[in-house]
Write an enzyme that holds these catalytic residues in place. Structure first.
Site, PDB file in Angstrom:
ATOM      1  N   CYS A   2       0.833  -1.207   0.000  1.00  0.00           N
ATOM      2  CA  CYS A   2       0.000   0.000   0.000  1.00  0.00           C
ATOM      3  C   CYS A   2       0.869   1.259   0.000  1.00  0.00           C
ATOM      4  O   CYS A   2       2.032   1.229   0.365  1.00  0.00           O
ATOM      5  CB  CYS A   2      -0.863   0.031   1.241  1.00  0.00           C
ATOM      6  N   ARG A  27       4.160   0.446  -6.893  1.00  0.00           N
ATOM      7  CA  ARG A  27       4.122  -0.533  -5.806  1.00  0.00           C
ATOM      8  C   ARG A  27       2.960  -1.510  -5.966  1.00  0.00           C
ATOM      9  O   ARG A  27       2.884  -2.505  -5.263  1.00  0.00           O
ATOM     10  CB  ARG A  27       3.966   0.193  -4.462  1.00  0.00           C
ATOM     11  N   TRP A  74      -3.205  -2.274  -1.339  1.00  0.00           N
ATOM     12  CA  TRP A  74      -2.898  -3.615  -1.861  1.00  0.00           C
ATOM     13  C   TRP A  74      -3.493  -4.563  -0.832  1.00  0.00           C
ATOM     14  O   TRP A  74      -3.038  -4.642   0.306  1.00  0.00           O
ATOM     15  CB  TRP A  74      -1.380  -3.761  -1.978  1.00  0.00           C
ATOM     16  N   ASN A  98      -0.762   1.273   6.355  1.00  0.00           N
ATOM     17  CA  ASN A  98      -0.025   0.200   5.675  1.00  0.00           C
ATOM     18  C   ASN A  98       0.420  -0.787   6.735  1.00  0.00           C
ATOM     19  O   ASN A  98       0.794  -0.370   7.831  1.00  0.00           O
ATOM     20  CB  ASN A  98       1.258   0.734   5.022  1.00  0.00           C
ATOM     21  N   GLY A  99       0.440  -2.066   6.402  1.00  0.00           N
ATOM     22  CA  GLY A  99       0.935  -3.063   7.354  1.00  0.00           C
ATOM     23  C   GLY A  99      -0.160  -4.042   7.722  1.00  0.00           C
ATOM     24  O   GLY A  99      -1.222  -4.085   7.100  1.00  0.00           O
ATOM     25  N   GLU A 482      16.057 -23.799  -8.912  1.00  0.00           N
ATOM     26  CA  GLU A 482      15.703 -22.383  -8.859  1.00  0.00           C
ATOM     27  C   GLU A 482      16.927 -21.516  -9.171  1.00  0.00           C
ATOM     28  O   GLU A 482      16.825 -20.506  -9.872  1.00  0.00           O
ATOM     29  CB  GLU A 482      15.112 -22.060  -7.466  1.00  0.00           C
ATOM     30  N   LYS A 486      16.978 -18.861 -12.168  1.00  0.00           N
ATOM     31  CA  LYS A 486      17.237 -17.423 -11.942  1.00  0.00           C
ATOM     32  C   LYS A 486      18.352 -16.954 -12.867  1.00  0.00           C
ATOM     33  O   LYS A 486      18.264 -15.909 -13.498  1.00  0.00           O
ATOM     34  CB  LYS A 486      17.680 -17.146 -10.496  1.00  0.00           C
ATOM     35  N   GLU A 489      17.261 -16.905 -16.677  1.00  0.00           N
ATOM     36  CA  GLU A 489      16.258 -15.923 -17.109  1.00  0.00           C
ATOM     37  C   GLU A 489      16.773 -14.492 -17.098  1.00  0.00           C
ATOM     38  O   GLU A 489      16.336 -13.674 -17.892  1.00  0.00           O
ATOM     39  CB  GLU A 489      14.936 -16.065 -16.348  1.00  0.00           C
ATOM     40  N   HIS A 505      25.418 -39.956 -13.462  1.00  0.00           N
ATOM     41  CA  HIS A 505      24.659 -40.681 -14.497  1.00  0.00           C
ATOM     42  C   HIS A 505      24.581 -39.901 -15.810  1.00  0.00           C
ATOM     43  O   HIS A 505      23.729 -40.165 -16.636  1.00  0.00           O
ATOM     44  CB  HIS A 505      23.247 -41.007 -13.985  1.00  0.00           C
ATOM     45  N   LYS A 604       5.699 -10.867 -16.569  1.00  0.00           N
ATOM     46  CA  LYS A 604       5.511 -11.109 -15.136  1.00  0.00           C
ATOM     47  C   LYS A 604       4.350 -12.044 -14.872  1.00  0.00           C
ATOM     48  O   LYS A 604       4.400 -12.867 -13.978  1.00  0.00           O
ATOM     49  CB  LYS A 604       5.294  -9.759 -14.418  1.00  0.00           C
TER      50      LYS A 604
HETATM   51  C1  F6R Z   1      10.597 -17.020 -12.595  1.00  0.00           C
HETATM   52  C2  F6R Z   1       9.183 -16.725 -12.544  1.00  0.00           C
HETATM   53  C3  F6R Z   1       8.224 -17.637 -13.227  1.00  0.00           C
HETATM   54  C4  F6R Z   1       6.919 -17.769 -12.438  1.00  0.00           C
HETATM   55  C5  F6R Z   1       5.873 -18.563 -13.232  1.00  0.00           C
HETATM   56  C6  F6R Z   1       4.597 -18.763 -12.441  1.00  0.00           C
HETATM   57  O1  F6R Z   1      11.350 -16.106 -11.893  1.00  0.00           O
HETATM   58  O2  F6R Z   1       8.783 -15.753 -11.957  1.00  0.00           O
HETATM   59  O3  F6R Z   1       8.785 -18.895 -13.466  1.00  0.00           O
HETATM   60  O4  F6R Z   1       7.189 -18.390 -11.220  1.00  0.00           O
HETATM   61  O5  F6R Z   1       5.573 -17.891 -14.437  1.00  0.00           O
HETATM   62  O6  F6R Z   1       4.035 -17.556 -12.090  1.00  0.00           O
HETATM   63  P1  F6R Z   1       2.989 -17.439 -10.924  1.00  0.00           P
HETATM   64  O7  F6R Z   1       3.684 -17.780  -9.646  1.00  0.00           O
HETATM   65  O8  F6R Z   1       2.511 -16.004 -10.954  1.00  0.00           O
HETATM   66  O9  F6R Z   1       1.894 -18.409 -11.223  1.00  0.00           O
END
Ligand code: F6R
Length: 609
Positions: A2, A27, A74, A98-99, A482, A486, A489, A505, A604
């Site tokens: 928020c 935000r 939010w 907020n919080g 992961e 990271k 990507e 293997h 995103k």
């Molecule tokens: C990687 C990343 C993606 C998401 C995936 C699922 O850093 O962000 O692999 O994790 O697209 O997204 P959500 O969690 O929004 O369903």
């Protein structure tokens, strides 16, 4: 997260507040509202959705006055709606917040008993009523605010006005940021610097437990007992974009650094240390439902799927229920066998991922119960699931998920503790021990963040590698996956995650003096096994970057680089080892000059199949 903006001075407050709120739009928010004072009753205008909706209302019914507070919300408690949008009012007291107030249910009960009536589902409205209750007794706005805040547990940043004392604006904080801007004959207050930069660069940073009182001419700050405190202003030289990122170079780095707070927020109000139990507020499943489960499916995509892989360890270990884990795009087309006494757990930061949503519908159509772990209140997946556990990470803007991932792990852990207790697999004392360990997590994450400089140096040494390999065993294998995701990507370097024991293997053929191998090797039951996997790499001239909690001198001597994280319960260690792999990927990407926050070809929220 928020946003708050408040103004008291000689100009019309509402355009200044709206301009400030617009600077906080990055935000993320789902509703907005404003309140001004102009001699009579507080003028409150609120709207669901974007600021433009609020502005439309203000065009037809302006909110006039030279004092005011505004908010972008939010949602955390209560769905996004006009009724839940801030400001919230109790008699002449109006609050934006907020919080998360942890003891809001208890306070609400007491206030209802005292005759207060509530119109929203928010925890914020409790603050307004609590101040009002004290104001009725003492008739002093300042004192009423301090008395109310002394009763509140949790995190807050608040800005408050009072119809009966219109020449004062009060702001206070505990655990959520709040900054005061000092102008000529005016003061502003905001949750973040960018909201005020076009008015002033003179800022006063409030600390936890401080209460600031403003009139147009002066301001003073006290603690919660009313003792006056000395405060110094600072001149901010940041550019507006730097300010949006809180002084960090990228949103991703800001979000990595927000993790101690995000993890604490995800636990807030849910840990019952005395009882040795966990409270999950939107878990619309009875103890009977939970006790009767004989299988759990965990379904997600990408990083959220990696969280699910760790979750399988939690659920099987603590609740002793068999867990089947699937990638959403696979689950939805494989005609899965979903029995009525199964629970399907969907994990999604955005709550809008098309494949995860389709998997949810598939599970529902087959009759099983569904629960989602989600960061966005009232998102499609949250709405359609039978039960929800919200992660309170706040909006994640960097495309590469960081704080959403680690808060998902906390949410899964809370679910496993709850199921463990309900099903009699975990004693109250056992749960108390787990909660005690969990409570140390934010501080330990802070300790790992202090390694940032040395991780950047490691990134400098290996940034030109063509490929990376990540190895881990048990609950560290998902962190290896992961780490690789990271890195690829955001830096576009090819990387693979592998179970350490599986290396011989096949992937061992890749090892040579040009391949950095990140080995996750915390001090746990498989430590010696992972060390011998690591030695297989060293024996072939490979480069090893070890992430360990151990202090084994042998290890230190064999590896090319070592990242030492603090000791922690092994269940929670994946959360801690996630931090170095995020920072390593981040620094490699920055050194390579890629677009860290918006890497090529990625979005995103993936709302297409
Ligand atoms: C990687 C990343 C993606 C998401 C995936 C699922 O850093 O962000 O692999 O994790 O697209 O997204 P959500 O969690 O929004 O369903």
């Amino acid at each position: 997260m928020c946003g708050i903006v408040g103004y008291i001075g000689g100009q019309e407050a509402s355009p200044i507040i709206i301009e400030g709120l617009r600077k906080l739009e990055y935000r993320g928010y789902d509703s907005a509202g404003i309140c001004t004072l102009n001699g009579g009753a507080p003028q409150i205008r609120r709207a669901e959705g974007k600021l433009i909706n609020l502005e439309k209302i203000l065009t037809t019914t302006p909110a006039l006055g030279t004092r005011g507070i505004g908010h972008t919300r939010w949602a955390t408690h209560g769905r996004p709606s006009e009724i839940n949008a801030h400001p919230h009012k109790a008699d002449g007291i109006v609050v934006v917040h907020n919080g998360i107030i942890e003891n809001y249910l208890k306070l609400k009960e007491q206030l209802v008993e005292a005759g207060h009536q509530f119109s929203s589902e928010t925890d914020t409205e409790i603050i307004a009523h609590l101040i009002d209750e004290h104001y009725r007794r003492c008739g002093d706005f300042e004192e009423a605010v301090r008395s109310a805040l002394r009763q509140v547990k949790g995190a807050y940043a608040v800005a408050i006005v009072c119809q009966q004392e219109p020449d004062k604006l009060i702001a206070a904080k505990f655990g959520s940021p709040l900054v005061v801007g000092q102008g000529q004959g005016e003061y502003l207050v905001a949750s973040d610097i960018p909201a005020m930069l076009s008015h002033t660069r003179e800022m006063i940073f409030l600390e936890d437990g401080e209460v600031a009182v403003f009139t147009p001419e002066k301001m003073w700050v006290t603690d919660l007992q009313g003792t006056l405190l000395e405060k110094q202003s600072k001149t901010i030289t940041w550019s507006p974009l730097m300010a949006e990122k809180g002084g960090f170079k990228h949103f991703m780095l800001k979000e990595i650094y927000e993790q101690p707070r995000a993890l604490a927020d995800t636990m807030a109000g849910r840990l019952q240390l005395d009882e040795g139990d966990v409270f999950l507020e939107d878990l619309n499943l009875t103890a009977e439902d939970l006790a009767g489960l004989d299988k759990i499916f965990v379904i997600a995509c990408g990083t959220s799927w990696h969280a699910g892989l760790v979750g399988k360890f939690y659920l099987e270990k603590l609740a002793r229920i068999p867990v089947e884990i699937d990638i959403a795009s696979e689950f939805r087309y494989r005609d899965p066998i979903v029995a009525a006494n199964s629970l399907t757990v969907l994990i999604s930061q955005s709550g809008e991922t098309a494949d995860t949503l389709a998997a949810l519908r598939e599970a529902k159509s087959k009759g099983g119960k569904t629960l989602c772990i989600c960061n966005v209140v009232d998102s499609s997946i949250a709405r359609e699931s039978d039960a929800v556990i919200y992660t309170h990470a706040g909006p994640e803007i960097g495309v590469a998920s960081t704080k959403a991932f680690t808060t998902q792990l906390v949410a899964l852990y809370l679910l496993a503790l709850k199921l463990g207790r309900v099903r009699g697999q975990l004693s109250a004392a056992g749960c108390q021990q787990k909660i005690t360990d969990l409570l140390t997590l934010p501080r330990k994450v802070e300790e790992v963040l202090e390694l940032d400089g040395s991780i950047e140096n490691i990134a400098k040494n290996y940034m030109n590698a063509r490929d990376f390999l990540y190895l881990g065993r048990g609950n560290q294998y998902p962190i290896a996956l992961e780490g690789a995701l990271k890195l690829k990507e955001i830096s576009y370097i090819h990387a693979e995650g592998y179970p350490a024991g599986e290396m011989k293997h096949g992937p061992i053929a890749l090892i040579d003096e040009n391949l950095p191998v990140v080995v996750l090797v915390p001090q746990n039951a498989t430590y010696d096994k992972v060390v011998s996997n690591m030695q297989e790499v060293c024996a072939r001239g490979g480069i090893v970057i070890a992430i360990t909690s151990g202090t084994d001198e042998r290890l230190r001597q064999q590896v090319s680089a070592l990242i030492q994280v603090p000791e922690l319960d092994d269940d929670l260690m994946p959360i801690l080892t996630s931090i170095p792999i995020q920072l390593l990927a981040y620094h490699v990407a920055v050194l390579k000059g890629t677009d860290v926050d918006q890497p090529r070809n990625l979005a995103k929220s993936v709302t297409v199949e």
